[in-house]
Design an enzyme around this catalytic site. Sequence first.
Site, short mmCIF file in Angstrom:
data_model
loop_
_atom_site.label_atom_id
_atom_site.label_comp_id
_atom_site.label_asym_id
_atom_site.label_seq_id
_atom_site.Cartn_x
_atom_site.Cartn_y
_atom_site.Cartn_z
N HIS A 1 0.65 -0.88 -0.48
CA HIS A 1 -0.14 0.00 0.31
C HIS A 1 0.29 1.15 -0.54
O HIS A 1 0.61 2.58 -0.18
CB HIS A 1 -1.12 0.17 1.48
CG HIS A 1 -1.85 -1.03 1.00
ND1 HIS A 1 -2.54 -0.90 0.02
CD2 HIS A 1 -2.94 -2.07 2.70
CE1 HIS A 1 -3.46 -2.48 0.32
NE2 HIS A 1 -3.41 -2.48 1.56
N SER B 1 -15.58 2.11 2.54
CA SER B 1 -14.90 0.91 3.58
C SER B 1 -13.22 0.78 4.28
O SER B 1 -13.42 -0.48 4.88
CB SER B 1 -14.49 -0.07 1.70
OG SER B 1 -14.16 -1.30 1.77
N LEU C 1 -13.44 -15.86 -8.65
CA LEU C 1 -13.91 -14.31 -8.60
C LEU C 1 -14.81 -13.56 -8.09
O LEU C 1 -15.42 -12.88 -8.01
CB LEU C 1 -13.56 -12.72 -9.76
CG LEU C 1 -11.50 -13.93 -10.07
CD1 LEU C 1 -10.89 -13.46 -10.88
CD2 LEU C 1 -10.86 -13.46 -9.16
N PHE D 1 -18.43 -12.03 -6.41
CA PHE D 1 -18.14 -11.62 -4.71
C PHE D 1 -18.53 -12.85 -3.23
O PHE D 1 -18.00 -12.58 -2.55
CB PHE D 1 -19.75 -10.99 -4.37
CG PHE D 1 -19.39 -10.18 -3.83
CD1 PHE D 1 -18.43 -8.70 -3.12
CD2 PHE D 1 -20.53 -10.68 -2.48
CE1 PHE D 1 -19.20 -8.80 -1.47
CE2 PHE D 1 -20.48 -9.78 -0.89
CZ PHE D 1 -19.68 -9.01 -1.18
N PHE E 1 -14.17 -9.37 6.53
CA PHE E 1 -13.08 -9.21 6.15
C PHE E 1 -13.58 -8.40 4.65
O PHE E 1 -13.21 -6.56 4.35
CB PHE E 1 -11.65 -9.89 5.83
CG PHE E 1 -10.74 -8.70 5.30
CD1 PHE E 1 -9.58 -7.87 5.73
CD2 PHE E 1 -10.50 -9.08 3.77
CE1 PHE E 1 -8.59 -7.03 4.69
CE2 PHE E 1 -9.51 -8.45 2.95
CZ PHE E 1 -9.11 -7.60 3.45
#
Length: 326
Positions: free
Chosen positions: A139, A171, A258, A260, A290
Amino acid sequence: MAPQLATDNDLNQILKETFTTEFRKGYITVNGVCLPERFNKFSQAIEDFEVRDDDVWVCSFPKTGTTWTQEMIWCVANDFDFEGAKVLLPERFPFLEHSVLFDYTTIMPRHPEVKLHRLVSDSVNYVSSRISPRFIKTHLPFHLLPRQLRTGKRKPRIVYVARNPKDTCVSYYHHCRLMEGYRGDFNTFCRLFLGEKLCFTPFWDHILQFWNRREDSNILFLKYEDLKSDLSTVIQKSATFLNKTMSNDQVKALLEHLSFNNMKSNPAVNYEDAVETNKKLKLIDVDGDFIRSGKVNQWQGEMPESIIERFDELTREKLATRNFFF
C-alpha cells in the site's frame, strides 16, 4: 452532525485517541505520508529491498479492491491453478509492509494460544526470501517503494488498482474497525481521511503517482469500478499484461472463482483467521467480515452532504486537471 474543520494538532489527537493501542503506539509523517511509527524500524530494509525483474506487484491504497486484484493476478499468472489458490493469499501474495502496521512482539508472551505467521514479525525479510516469481502486495505510495523499483534499475510488473475516494473511505472505515481497532465514529473517520491522518494517506496523491506512470510498459492501471462492470475484459487485459493466453473456459472458471459470493466464502482470501486473531487479542470488539459488500456507490446514504462536497471538491482539484475520472 457534520464534522467541523480541524487543525493538524486536532487531527493528531483524534488519531491517537481512536487508533493507538499496544499494537500500534503512534504515528509519524514520512515524506508527506501518514504511517505507524514502526515504519522507522523497517524503512531502510524497504528502501534497500532487492527487487527482481520477474516480480509481480499489486500496489494500491487500502480498500480499493486489492484482495480481488491479487487473486485475479495470481490465478492468471499461475495458469489458473485453482488448487494452488487454496493456499492462504498472504502466503502466496504477501504484504511487504505488514510488520509496519502492528507490533505483536510485546504482547505475544501473554497469548501463547495465538499462532501468528512468521511474516508478522518481519514481513520485509519474509517477502525477500520468497522464491521467484514473487507476488508482492503493498500500500506504499510510489515514492516510498524500494529504490531499485523507483529508479527503474529493476522493472517488475506492477498492477495498480484505484477506486472512487468516497467508496474507499466507507470501506476503509469498516476495515479499520474490524482489523485495526478503530474506536471512533464514521464522521470522525472522514475527517481523518480528508485531513490526511490515516495510514497511507494522502489518498489522491497516492493514485496520481501511479496514474502519471500509466504509460510505462511495466505498469497496468486498473479501476475497481471496471472490475465490477466488466470483469472479463479486465481479466483479458491482465492476461495480456502478464503475457498469458487463456481459453474461454478458463475465463469462465475464473469469473466464477472471483465472484463476490465465492470470494466472501473463500477462507484462502477472506482473512477470517485474522479477524479471529484480532478478537482473541482483544484488538477489536466488533463483528464483521473482511470482504463486506463490494458495492459501487456505497457512500450514498452514509455520508453527510458537507463531507460529500469536500470529497468532490478535492477530487476535482486533484484529479480532473490530470484527465483522471472515476
